[in-house]
Each structure stands twice: as C-alpha cells, then as structure tokens.
Write a protein that holds these residues in place. Structure first.
Motif, PDB file in Angstrom:
ATOM      1  N   TYR A  33       0.801  -1.225   0.000  1.00  0.00           N
ATOM      2  CA  TYR A  33       0.000   0.000   0.000  1.00  0.00           C
ATOM      3  C   TYR A  33       0.833   1.274   0.000  1.00  0.00           C
ATOM      4  O   TYR A  33       2.008   1.291   0.356  1.00  0.00           O
ATOM      5  N   VAL A  34       0.176   2.340  -0.461  1.00  0.00           N
ATOM      6  CA  VAL A  34       0.654   3.712  -0.246  1.00  0.00           C
ATOM      7  C   VAL A  34      -0.513   4.471   0.354  1.00  0.00           C
ATOM      8  O   VAL A  34      -1.671   4.264  -0.031  1.00  0.00           O
ATOM      9  N   GLY A  35      -0.226   5.333   1.312  1.00  0.00           N
ATOM     10  CA  GLY A  35      -1.259   6.222   1.845  1.00  0.00           C
ATOM     11  C   GLY A  35      -1.025   7.635   1.348  1.00  0.00           C
ATOM     12  O   GLY A  35       0.123   8.073   1.236  1.00  0.00           O
ATOM     13  N   TYR A  36      -2.087   8.309   0.985  1.00  0.00           N
ATOM     14  CA  TYR A  36      -1.972   9.692   0.517  1.00  0.00           C
ATOM     15  C   TYR A  36      -2.911  10.580   1.306  1.00  0.00           C
ATOM     16  O   TYR A  36      -4.101  10.250   1.436  1.00  0.00           O
ATOM     17  N   GLU A  37      -2.399  11.689   1.803  1.00  0.00           N
ATOM     18  CA  GLU A  37      -3.310  12.703   2.323  1.00  0.00           C
ATOM     19  C   GLU A  37      -4.043  13.226   1.095  1.00  0.00           C
ATOM     20  O   GLU A  37      -3.398  13.692   0.153  1.00  0.00           O
ATOM     21  N   LEU A  66      -4.568   3.964   0.364  1.00  0.00           N
ATOM     22  CA  LEU A  66      -5.248   4.542   1.515  1.00  0.00           C
ATOM     23  C   LEU A  66      -5.480   6.026   1.255  1.00  0.00           C
ATOM     24  O   LEU A  66      -4.527   6.787   1.054  1.00  0.00           O
ATOM     25  N   ALA A  68      -6.016   8.889   2.989  1.00  0.00           N
ATOM     26  CA  ALA A  68      -5.781   9.110   4.418  1.00  0.00           C
ATOM     27  C   ALA A  68      -6.493  10.386   4.896  1.00  0.00           C
ATOM     28  O   ALA A  68      -5.857  11.401   5.197  1.00  0.00           O
ATOM     29  N   HIS A  71      -5.675  11.364   8.535  1.00  0.00           N
ATOM     30  CA  HIS A  71      -4.316  11.930   8.591  1.00  0.00           C
ATOM     31  C   HIS A  71      -4.287  13.364   8.051  1.00  0.00           C
ATOM     32  O   HIS A  71      -3.629  14.234   8.612  1.00  0.00           O
ATOM     33  N   ILE A 141       7.524  15.251   7.514  1.00  0.00           N
ATOM     34  CA  ILE A 141       6.148  15.434   7.051  1.00  0.00           C
ATOM     35  C   ILE A 141       5.565  16.731   7.610  1.00  0.00           C
ATOM     36  O   ILE A 141       4.939  17.506   6.911  1.00  0.00           O
ATOM     37  N   TYR A 154      -0.266  11.222  14.532  1.00  0.00           N
ATOM     38  CA  TYR A 154      -0.236  10.890  13.098  1.00  0.00           C
ATOM     39  C   TYR A 154       0.651   9.677  12.761  1.00  0.00           C
ATOM     40  O   TYR A 154       0.180   8.711  12.153  1.00  0.00           O
ATOM     41  N   GLN A 158      -0.295   5.873  11.385  1.00  0.00           N
ATOM     42  CA  GLN A 158       0.275   5.314  10.158  1.00  0.00           C
ATOM     43  C   GLN A 158       0.859   3.922  10.451  1.00  0.00           C
ATOM     44  O   GLN A 158       0.775   3.015   9.620  1.00  0.00           O
ATOM     45  N   ASP A 161      -2.026   1.467  10.626  1.00  0.00           N
ATOM     46  CA  ASP A 161      -2.626   1.209   9.305  1.00  0.00           C
ATOM     47  C   ASP A 161      -2.034  -0.053   8.694  1.00  0.00           C
ATOM     48  O   ASP A 161      -2.746  -0.847   8.060  1.00  0.00           O
ATOM     49  N   VAL A 171       4.742   1.152   1.145  1.00  0.00           N
ATOM     50  CA  VAL A 171       5.460   1.894   0.111  1.00  0.00           C
ATOM     51  C   VAL A 171       5.275   3.386   0.358  1.00  0.00           C
ATOM     52  O   VAL A 171       4.209   3.820   0.810  1.00  0.00           O
ATOM     53  N   GLN A 176       8.777   9.284   3.985  1.00  0.00           N
ATOM     54  CA  GLN A 176       8.001   8.447   4.910  1.00  0.00           C
ATOM     55  C   GLN A 176       8.887   7.477   5.692  1.00  0.00           C
ATOM     56  O   GLN A 176       8.421   6.716   6.542  1.00  0.00           O
ATOM     57  N   HIS A 180       8.052   4.762   8.815  1.00  0.00           N
ATOM     58  CA  HIS A 180       8.101   3.308   8.612  1.00  0.00           C
ATOM     59  C   HIS A 180       9.088   2.636   9.572  1.00  0.00           C
ATOM     60  O   HIS A 180       8.889   1.493   9.985  1.00  0.00           O
TER      61      HIS A 180
HETATM   62  N1  IYR Z   1       2.176  10.317   5.635  1.00  0.00           N
HETATM   63  C1  IYR Z   1       1.650  10.290   4.287  1.00  0.00           C
HETATM   64  C2  IYR Z   1       0.190   9.937   4.279  1.00  0.00           C
HETATM   65  C3  IYR Z   1      -0.077   8.591   4.886  1.00  0.00           C
HETATM   66  C4  IYR Z   1       0.628   7.501   4.451  1.00  0.00           C
HETATM   67  C5  IYR Z   1       0.395   6.270   4.966  1.00  0.00           C
HETATM   68  I1  IYR Z   1       1.555   4.801   4.198  1.00  0.00           I
HETATM   69  C6  IYR Z   1      -0.590   6.085   5.969  1.00  0.00           C
HETATM   70  O1  IYR Z   1      -0.835   4.856   6.525  1.00  0.00           O
HETATM   71  C7  IYR Z   1      -1.285   7.184   6.405  1.00  0.00           C
HETATM   72  C8  IYR Z   1      -0.989   8.424   5.861  1.00  0.00           C
HETATM   73  C9  IYR Z   1       1.902  11.676   3.661  1.00  0.00           C
HETATM   74  O2  IYR Z   1       2.842  12.344   4.074  1.00  0.00           O
HETATM   75  O3  IYR Z   1       1.213  12.041   2.712  1.00  0.00           O
END
Ligand code: IYR
Length: 326
Positions: A33-37, A66, A68, A71, A141, A154, A158, A161, A171, A176, A180
């Motif tokens: 996965y990747v998370g994106y605000e 994700l 997010a 977040h 961040i 925050y 993460q 998640d 990822v 990030q 991680h």
């Molecule tokens: N911190 C990320 C957004 C984000 C990524 C993950 I992977 C998460 O589990 C939750 C949030 C950013 O800076 O956009």
C-alpha cells in the motif's frame, strides 16, 4: 524482468532487502500500500509512488491505496467534508493514470481508524512511544515549532494502518522513511508482525535541480497543467549535459525520464529533422542519459521529448478533472 527486479526498480531503498526478496518469491496474494493525504490534484510526487504501485500490480501483488482523510485532518488540511471531496477526485485521477481499477482497493482511513479496537491500540502506542520519538518520525512530514499534538498521533496511526489493512509491504517516498522505521519498532510492542518498506526517491526541483520537488516548494507538474503549461515548465527546466551535476544538484530532466517516462513506455522516440541526424529511439534510460552526456542528444531535444511523453501520461487525468469540474 525478474519479479524482484520489477518490485525494486527505481526504489531508493528497501527495508530490508531480505524481507522483500521473500515477498518476491511468492508475490501472489500479498498486499502492498501507499497512503496519501487527499489533495484535489495529483502532481508528480503522487505519480512517482503510483508508478511503483503499477509495478507491484504487474508483479502480481494486490494494491491498496489509503485515502488518508483522518491523517489529512490531523495535518490541518481542512474539514472532513472538504478532505473527502478531494479524496474522490484523487481516486478518479489515479484510475485515469493507470492504476488497475479492478485490482486496486481504495480505502478511506475513516472507514477503520475510528473503530474501537483501532483506537485502543492507538492509545497503547501513545503510551509506549516518547513524544520525542514520535516528533522525530514526523520531522519530514510536518516539522517545526508549530507541531500540534495531532502531529505526534499521526505517525502512530500510520503504524497501525499497516496492521489494520493487513499489509505485507509499505510503500512511500523517502520522506516516509522515519515513520516506517517507527512502525517497524513499534508493531512488535503490540504483538504484531514487522513489515518491510520500500521507498521511492525524492525528485529534484525542476528549475534548480536542488532539493525536493513538491506542490508546496518549487515547481512541479500536475494533472491540472495544460499541454502548453507543461511544455513551458519542461523547457525552462535545469538540464546540464550530465547526469551528475556538481555539488548536491541533480538533473531533473533525466530524473523525470528515469522515474516517470521509461517505467511507463517500452520505447521513447526523440523526433528530429533529418538534417539534425533524424529520429533517435531509446528503450532504456541509461542509453538516453549517455547520449545526453556525450552530446549526441541535445538538451532541447530531450526536453521536447520529455514534455510530449509526460503530456501523454497526464492527459487522461486532466480530462477526468475537467469532467469532474464541469
Ligand atoms: N504520511 C503520508 C500519508 C499517509 C501515508 C500512509 I503509508 C498512511 O498509513 C497514512 C498516511 C503523507 O505524508 O502524505
């Protein structure tokens, strides 16, 4: 290409290599996965990790994106309503860009991050983590004097998640990395497994070749740019005839070829009139970079070609945005 090479190509680092090799041995059914605000318009920063997700899908992995929203809220990006609206637009652009719709799970953070079990785990992590440690994890961040309590919650979320989305690989961009690493330390505290991480590089600013290209600092290219705007940005990009300019500088034109164009096209054609030697065809980045260094490929031709291919990549997302806004 070997599965391991596909999974790790263009990655700046993997943590750990051994763990990622294990995934590469049996990628089917594993989840990355990747998370994106959420933000309304995708830019090259988003697309760089999206390229990696496409590689992972090609390698047989399941991909989770994700959105997010919680977040983004914790990071001061607006009300939940505003954030959700931009998240929907973001999703549409990712699909237009080439993420396989049938094989990508889009999940809103708020779908699971407000559940009781998650919240109780979060409080346990809050108790197990020093303020200092959480703040250091967030430095890339959201740093500086204005950090709020939300900014130390925050990275802990993460971390959770990764467990709650049942993932095998996290990822993200290199920014990030510290989150991680925190996750790798903290998940076992709650009795959960450590997961590997893969980080993509941070691309240099287009005009200066230094620092980080993002929507907030410097010049980037976004799904919103018209063909003309895109050409203008690429034409004024820093492009010395070397892949390794002096000092801390990078060659952003070459970086864009390497990280954005070659992963998505089998062949790149530089169109040139016969009197300038005729068309050039490249099927790998190294040969193109070598030609730029030797002078066989002029920076102006490289830029024109780069603009054409980037335009092709963003055109479907640009169209999607137009539809949404109409
Ligand atoms: N911190 C990320 C957004 C984000 C990524 C993950 I992977 C998460 O589990 C939750 C949030 C950013 O800076 O956009």
């Amino acid at each position: 290409m070997e599965t391991y090479d596909l999974i790790t190509r263009n990655a700046e680092e993997v943590v750990t290599d051994e763990e990622v090799r294990e995934l590469a041995d049996e990628p089917d059914g594993t989840r990355a996965y990747v998370g994106y605000e959420p933000s309304g318009v995708l830019h090259l920063g988003h697309l760089l990790t999206a390229n990696k997700l496409i590689d992972l899908q090609d390698a047989g992995m399941e991909v989770v994106v994700l959105l997010a929203d919680v977040h983004a809220y914790l990071n001061g990006k607006g009300t939940f309503e505003e954030i959700r609206e931009t998240a929907e637009q973001m999703k549409a652009q990712f699909i237009a860009y080439g993420l396989d719709e049938d094989n990508t799970e889009f999940v809103y953070g708020s779908e699971f991050q407000l559940d009781e079990e998650y919240t109780l785990d979060l409080h346990e992590l809050e108790l197990a983590t020093t303020l200092n440690r959480a703040q250091r994890a967030m430095a890339e961040i959201q740093g500086g004097e204005t950090a709020k309590v939300s900014h130390v919650v925050y990275p802990l979320m993460q971390t959770l998640d990764i467990e709650y989305l049942d993932l095998d690989l996290a990822v993200g961009g290199l920014d990030q990395r510290k989150v991680h690493m925190l996750a790798r330390e903290e998940l076992p505290e709650l009795g959960y497994d450590v997961r590997p991480a893969l980080h993509t590089p941070i691309i240099a600013d287009l005009t200066s070749g230094e620092g980080k290209m993002s929507s907030s600092e410097g010049v980037t290219i976004s799904m919103e740019d018209s063909t003309e705007e895109l050409e203008e940005k690429v034409n004024s990009a820093f492009c010395p005839p070397t892949r390794d300019p002096e000092g801390d500088l990078e060659n952003p034109v070459l970086e864009l070829f390497e990280y954005h164009v070659f992963p998505r096209f089998d062949e790149i054609v530089v169109e040139r009139p016969e009197e300038y030697g005729g068309d050039l065809t490249y099927d790998d980045y190294e040969t193109l970079a070598a030609d730029l260094e030797s002078g066989d490929l002029h920076p102006a031709d490289a830029k024109g070609t780069l603009a054409t291919y980037l335009d092709e990549l963003i055109a479907p997302g640009r169209e999607k945005l137009r539809e949404i806004r109409a």
